[in-house]
Design a protein around this motif. Structure first.
Motif, PDB file in Angstrom:
ATOM      1  N   LEU A 125     -30.298  21.610   4.397  1.00 45.67           N
ATOM      2  CA  LEU A 125     -29.157  21.133   5.184  1.00 45.67           C
ATOM      3  C   LEU A 125     -28.528  22.274   5.979  1.00 45.67           C
ATOM      4  O   LEU A 125     -28.136  22.079   7.137  1.00 45.67           O
ATOM      5  N   LEU A 126     -28.436  23.447   5.378  1.00 48.82           N
ATOM      6  CA  LEU A 126     -27.861  24.584   6.094  1.00 48.82           C
ATOM      7  C   LEU A 126     -28.722  24.995   7.281  1.00 48.82           C
ATOM      8  O   LEU A 126     -28.203  25.306   8.361  1.00 48.82           O
ATOM      9  N   VAL A 127     -30.031  24.996   7.103  1.00 49.61           N
ATOM     10  CA  VAL A 127     -30.929  25.344   8.206  1.00 49.61           C
ATOM     11  C   VAL A 127     -30.793  24.324   9.333  1.00 49.61           C
ATOM     12  O   VAL A 127     -30.662  24.693  10.509  1.00 49.61           O
ATOM     13  N   LEU A 128     -30.778  23.048   8.993  1.00 54.23           N
ATOM     14  CA  LEU A 128     -30.630  22.010  10.018  1.00 54.23           C
ATOM     15  C   LEU A 128     -29.283  22.138  10.729  1.00 54.23           C
ATOM     16  O   LEU A 128     -29.199  21.973  11.953  1.00 54.23           O
ATOM     17  N   GLN A 129     -28.253  22.439   9.979  1.00 48.93           N
ATOM     18  CA  GLN A 129     -26.918  22.592  10.561  1.00 48.93           C
ATOM     19  C   GLN A 129     -26.890  23.767  11.544  1.00 48.93           C
ATOM     20  O   GLN A 129     -26.315  23.664  12.623  1.00 48.93           O
ATOM     21  N   VAL A 130     -27.533  24.857  11.192  1.00 53.59           N
ATOM     22  CA  VAL A 130     -27.579  26.026  12.075  1.00 53.59           C
ATOM     23  C   VAL A 130     -28.366  25.702  13.345  1.00 53.59           C
ATOM     24  O   VAL A 130     -27.961  26.073  14.446  1.00 53.59           O
ATOM     25  N   LEU A 131     -29.478  25.000  13.199  1.00 47.51           N
ATOM     26  CA  LEU A 131     -30.318  24.687  14.358  1.00 47.51           C
ATOM     27  C   LEU A 131     -29.717  23.612  15.261  1.00 47.51           C
ATOM     28  O   LEU A 131     -30.197  23.407  16.372  1.00 47.51           O
ATOM     29  N   GLU A 132     -28.666  22.966  14.801  1.00 44.92           N
ATOM     30  CA  GLU A 132     -27.983  21.976  15.636  1.00 44.92           C
ATOM     31  C   GLU A 132     -27.502  22.617  16.939  1.00 44.92           C
ATOM     32  O   GLU A 132     -27.421  21.958  17.975  1.00 44.92           O
ATOM     33  N   HIS A 133     -27.211  23.897  16.904  1.00 50.68           N
ATOM     34  CA  HIS A 133     -26.645  24.579  18.062  1.00 50.68           C
ATOM     35  C   HIS A 133     -27.696  25.046  19.059  1.00 50.68           C
ATOM     36  O   HIS A 133     -27.347  25.616  20.082  1.00 50.68           O
TER      37      HIS A 133
END
Length: 127
Positions: free
Chosen positions: A32-40
Motif C-alpha cells: 500500500l505504501l509503494v502504491l501510495q508513493v507511485l500515485e504521484h
C-alpha cells in the motif's frame, strides 16, 4: 467423448478465493505504501526508497516485483549506461487507488478506537 468435446481450462488460480488472493498481496506490510508513493507519478527505485524511508532495499525490490507480477505497476528499463529503471502505476494500479484511499481514510479515522480496544482487551486478559 472425443477430443473436440474437451473444454480447455484457460487458467488455474493459485488461490481459489479471489478476495484472499488479492488481499494477501496488497495487505502485506509495504504494498500500500509503494502504491501510495507511485500515485504521484513515475519514480525510480531510489526515489521510492527515500519516500518510504524505513523499508530495506531488498524488501522494496521484492515488493516492486510482486506488484509488477500482479499488474499494479509497470517497470520500464531504459537501455542507457548506466541502465535506468522507472516504475509507474498501470490502469489496474490506478483503479485500486480509489478503494485504497477509502481504506486508509477509515484507518486514520478509527485508529484511536482500535488502539483503545486493544488496551482494554490487554487489561482484561492481564487481570
Amino acid at each position: 467423448m472425443n477430443q473436440d468435446d474437451l473444454v480447455p481450462i484457460p487458467f488455474v488460480f493459485e488461490q481459489p478465493c479471489p478476495i484472499r488472493d488479492v488481499l494477501d498481496r496488497i495487505g502485506d506490510q509495504w504494498s500500500l505504501l509503494v502504491l501510495q508513493v507511485l500515485e504521484h507519478g513515475t519514480m525510480r527505485f531510489s526515489a521510492i526508497h527515500r519516500a518510504i524511508g524505513d523499508i530495506s532495499k531488498q524488501m522494496l525490490s521484492k515488493t516492486l516485483k510482486h506488484l509488477e507480477e500482479d499488474g499494479f505497476i509497470r517497470r520500464t528499463l531504459y537501455p542507457e549506461v548506466p541502465p535506468r529503471v522507472e516504475y509507474d502505476l498501470t490502469d489496474l494500479g490506478r483503479s485500486f487507488l480509489v478503494p485504497m484511499k477509502q481504506l486508509t481514510l477509515w484507518a486514520d479515522e478509527n485508529h484511536r478506537a482500535i488502539c483503545e480496544a486493544r488496551e482494554k482487551h490487554a487489561d482484561r486478559a492481564g487481570a
